[in-house]
Design a protein around this motif. Sequence first.
Motif, PDB file in Angstrom:
ATOM      1  N   UNK A  42       0.809  -1.213   0.000  1.00  0.00           N
ATOM      2  CA  UNK A  42       0.000   0.000   0.000  1.00  0.00           C
ATOM      3  C   UNK A  42       0.838   1.258   0.000  1.00  0.00           C
ATOM      4  N   UNK A  43       1.847   1.314   0.877  1.00  0.00           N
ATOM      5  CA  UNK A  43       2.709   2.494   0.958  1.00  0.00           C
ATOM      6  C   UNK A  43       3.520   2.660  -0.322  1.00  0.00           C
ATOM      7  N   UNK A  44       4.062   1.563  -0.857  1.00  0.00           N
ATOM      8  CA  UNK A  44       4.854   1.640  -2.087  1.00  0.00           C
ATOM      9  C   UNK A  44       4.013   2.159  -3.243  1.00  0.00           C
ATOM     10  N   UNK A  45       2.769   1.687  -3.323  1.00  0.00           N
ATOM     11  CA  UNK A  45       1.884   2.153  -4.398  1.00  0.00           C
ATOM     12  C   UNK A  45       1.643   3.649  -4.297  1.00  0.00           C
ATOM     13  N   UNK A  46       1.352   4.129  -3.099  1.00  0.00           N
ATOM     14  CA  UNK A  46       1.044   5.543  -2.926  1.00  0.00           C
ATOM     15  C   UNK A  46       2.267   6.419  -3.175  1.00  0.00           C
ATOM     16  N   UNK A  47       3.415   6.021  -2.681  1.00  0.00           N
ATOM     17  CA  UNK A  47       4.640   6.816  -2.888  1.00  0.00           C
ATOM     18  C   UNK A  47       5.020   6.816  -4.365  1.00  0.00           C
ATOM     19  N   UNK A  48       4.919   5.655  -5.025  1.00  0.00           N
ATOM     20  CA  UNK A  48       5.276   5.577  -6.439  1.00  0.00           C
ATOM     21  C   UNK A  48       4.323   6.407  -7.300  1.00  0.00           C
ATOM     22  N   UNK A  49       3.037   6.352  -6.986  1.00  0.00           N
ATOM     23  CA  UNK A  49       2.070   7.131  -7.767  1.00  0.00           C
ATOM     24  C   UNK A  49       2.351   8.625  -7.630  1.00  0.00           C
ATOM     25  N   UNK A  50       2.572   9.074  -6.406  1.00  0.00           N
ATOM     26  CA  UNK A  50       2.858  10.493  -6.181  1.00  0.00           C
ATOM     27  C   UNK A  50       4.180  10.875  -6.838  1.00  0.00           C
ATOM     28  N   UNK A  51       5.196  10.021  -6.684  1.00  0.00           N
ATOM     29  CA  UNK A  51       6.515  10.321  -7.238  1.00  0.00           C
ATOM     30  C   UNK A  51       6.505  10.373  -8.749  1.00  0.00           C
ATOM     31  N   UNK A  52       5.869   9.383  -9.397  1.00  0.00           N
ATOM     32  CA  UNK A  52       5.838   9.361 -10.863  1.00  0.00           C
ATOM     33  C   UNK A  52       5.028  10.532 -11.396  1.00  0.00           C
ATOM     34  N   UNK A  53       3.919  10.839 -10.738  1.00  0.00           N
ATOM     35  CA  UNK A  53       3.119  11.990 -11.153  1.00  0.00           C
ATOM     36  C   UNK A  53       3.904  13.285 -11.002  1.00  0.00           C
ATOM     37  N   UNK A 362       8.522  13.702  -3.638  1.00  0.00           N
ATOM     38  CA  UNK A 362       8.239  14.798  -2.701  1.00  0.00           C
ATOM     39  C   UNK A 362       8.445  14.366  -1.249  1.00  0.00           C
ATOM     40  N   UNK A 363       9.126  15.191  -0.473  1.00  0.00           N
ATOM     41  CA  UNK A 363       9.314  14.849   0.949  1.00  0.00           C
ATOM     42  C   UNK A 363       7.986  14.655   1.677  1.00  0.00           C
ATOM     43  N   UNK A 364       6.956  15.430   1.277  1.00  0.00           N
ATOM     44  CA  UNK A 364       5.671  15.295   1.964  1.00  0.00           C
ATOM     45  C   UNK A 364       5.049  13.925   1.712  1.00  0.00           C
ATOM     46  N   UNK A 365       5.402  13.301   0.566  1.00  0.00           N
ATOM     47  CA  UNK A 365       4.884  11.955   0.295  1.00  0.00           C
ATOM     48  C   UNK A 365       5.499  10.951   1.272  1.00  0.00           C
ATOM     49  N   UNK A 366       6.802  11.092   1.526  1.00  0.00           N
ATOM     50  CA  UNK A 366       7.464  10.200   2.482  1.00  0.00           C
ATOM     51  C   UNK A 366       6.949  10.461   3.901  1.00  0.00           C
ATOM     52  N   UNK A 367       6.765  11.755   4.228  1.00  0.00           N
ATOM     53  CA  UNK A 367       6.218  12.078   5.552  1.00  0.00           C
ATOM     54  C   UNK A 367       4.797  11.530   5.688  1.00  0.00           C
ATOM     55  N   UNK A 368       4.024  11.623   4.602  1.00  0.00           N
ATOM     56  CA  UNK A 368       2.672  11.072   4.623  1.00  0.00           C
ATOM     57  C   UNK A 368       2.680   9.569   4.782  1.00  0.00           C
ATOM     58  N   UNK A 369       3.680   8.909   4.176  1.00  0.00           N
ATOM     59  CA  UNK A 369       3.796   7.454   4.319  1.00  0.00           C
ATOM     60  C   UNK A 369       4.060   7.076   5.771  1.00  0.00           C
ATOM     61  N   UNK A 370       4.925   7.850   6.428  1.00  0.00           N
ATOM     62  CA  UNK A 370       5.202   7.586   7.851  1.00  0.00           C
ATOM     63  C   UNK A 370       3.949   7.811   8.688  1.00  0.00           C
ATOM     64  N   UNK A 371       3.252   8.925   8.413  1.00  0.00           N
ATOM     65  CA  UNK A 371       2.032   9.211   9.162  1.00  0.00           C
ATOM     66  C   UNK A 371       0.970   8.144   8.961  1.00  0.00           C
ATOM     67  N   UNK A 372       0.810   7.681   7.689  1.00  0.00           N
ATOM     68  CA  UNK A 372      -0.182   6.637   7.411  1.00  0.00           C
ATOM     69  C   UNK A 372       0.198   5.341   8.115  1.00  0.00           C
ATOM     70  N   UNK A 373       1.487   5.059   8.157  1.00  0.00           N
ATOM     71  CA  UNK A 373       1.960   3.845   8.832  1.00  0.00           C
ATOM     72  C   UNK A 373       1.619   3.876  10.324  1.00  0.00           C
ATOM     73  N   UNK A 374       1.901   5.018  10.963  1.00  0.00           N
ATOM     74  CA  UNK A 374       1.606   5.134  12.394  1.00  0.00           C
ATOM     75  C   UNK A 374       0.105   5.058  12.651  1.00  0.00           C
ATOM     76  N   UNK A 375      -0.678   5.666  11.782  1.00  0.00           N
ATOM     77  CA  UNK A 375      -2.133   5.634  11.944  1.00  0.00           C
ATOM     78  C   UNK A 375      -2.668   4.214  11.802  1.00  0.00           C
ATOM     79  N   UNK A 376      -2.197   3.508  10.758  1.00  0.00           N
ATOM     80  CA  UNK A 376      -2.640   2.130  10.538  1.00  0.00           C
ATOM     81  C   UNK A 376      -2.191   1.239  11.687  1.00  0.00           C
ATOM     82  N   UNK A 377      -0.946   1.433  12.140  1.00  0.00           N
ATOM     83  CA  UNK A 377      -0.436   0.617  13.238  1.00  0.00           C
ATOM     84  C   UNK A 377      -1.226   0.811  14.515  1.00  0.00           C
TER      85      UNK A 377
END
Length: 400
Positions: A42-53, A362-377
């Motif tokens: 899930x995280x890889x998909x979201x980061x890759x989509x944001x990064x490629x876009x 984008x750094x915010x994408x990586x920060x968002x990935x960390x935030x989503x991880x903590x929220x899901x956890x």
Amino acid sequence: MTGDRPLTPARLGLGDVLRVGAAGLRTRPARVILSALGIAIGIATMVAVIGISSSSREELLRQLDRLGTNLLTVTAGRTVFGEEAKLPKNAAAMVGRIGPVRTAAATGAVDDVSVRRTDHISEAVTGGITVQAADLTLTRTLEGAIVKGVWLNEATARLPTVVLGSKAAERLGITNPGVRVWLGERWFSVIGVLGPMPLAEEIERSALVGFPAAEKYLGFDGHPTTIYERSTETSVEVVRDVLPRTVNPENPEEVEVSRPSDALAARAAAAGAFTNLLLGLGAVALLVGGVGVANTMVISVLERRKEIGLRRSLGATRSQIRIQFLSESLLLSALGGTAGAALGAIATIGFAVFRDWPPVVPPWALAGAVGATLLIGTAAGLYPAMRAARLSPTIALATT
């Protein structure tokens, strides 16, 4: 009580919490990896989509900077009776007299004429290639490049010679000049092939001949259909306002003016529309991964009832049990999130390099990935942690 002081349970420091949480994960490595994999996908998909876009948008913006935003095109509109209007034959010359204009060039569509490799090919097989008359200043105005051969000059513009746009040459299977093509009802010699022109894609699909040759050999009436104009960057809007009255003083409403660079800017702005859909798919994958983590933690609580009972009997509080299992869930999610963010960044960089784009994560994408991880956890581990804390020590130890 000892003296006057009541007994209080020992506090768990951050290091203790991490060690206790990691110990629970180390005992079941296969299950941990499979559970973390759902989060990682899930995280890889979201980061890759944001990064490629973001990389695609950055490439469009860089391309826009290279090409400039000072190119305007003038085309004929419609008359008040709904008929197709015509631009004056000297329209390009009149545009060139506008003060801030640096250069102007015209093209004219040659109707009912197709270009083919041989005269044995049906006229209906056009390959989407149009035939246009072109001014000698066209490549300078469009800042286009000749990748093979030469551009038209005063002499070749009067002869049966043709320059092919990049896509026209590709569709005709022509890579080098020196060959002949059947254009209209006679052979024309190919003297050049143009490179890509993102701001004038219609030129890429065209076979270009000189105005005199088009009138002499192809029955062209001499009226241009498009005028390309470049002015100074600061005067684009001023020139845009006066172009209709300059080109056709009697009927300026029959003249349409556009800026091709707006299309590239719109593409860059619209890049997020499709991105949102893919982000939704990534969010679904992340949700599925979170359910997997929650399932793993619930099963872990059921399998470790005796461990929970033993810890409670040795003095561990409900709060400490909750913290133990919540920390396990967070560590499990963090493992998947970190791996997913790394995979997403690698996928973005690899795809961008393959497409010759500037790689942007984008750094915010990586920060968002960390935030989503903590929220899901937290969400995945909250119920199992509370369930573990509610277990009675005697009942847990009695479980077989």
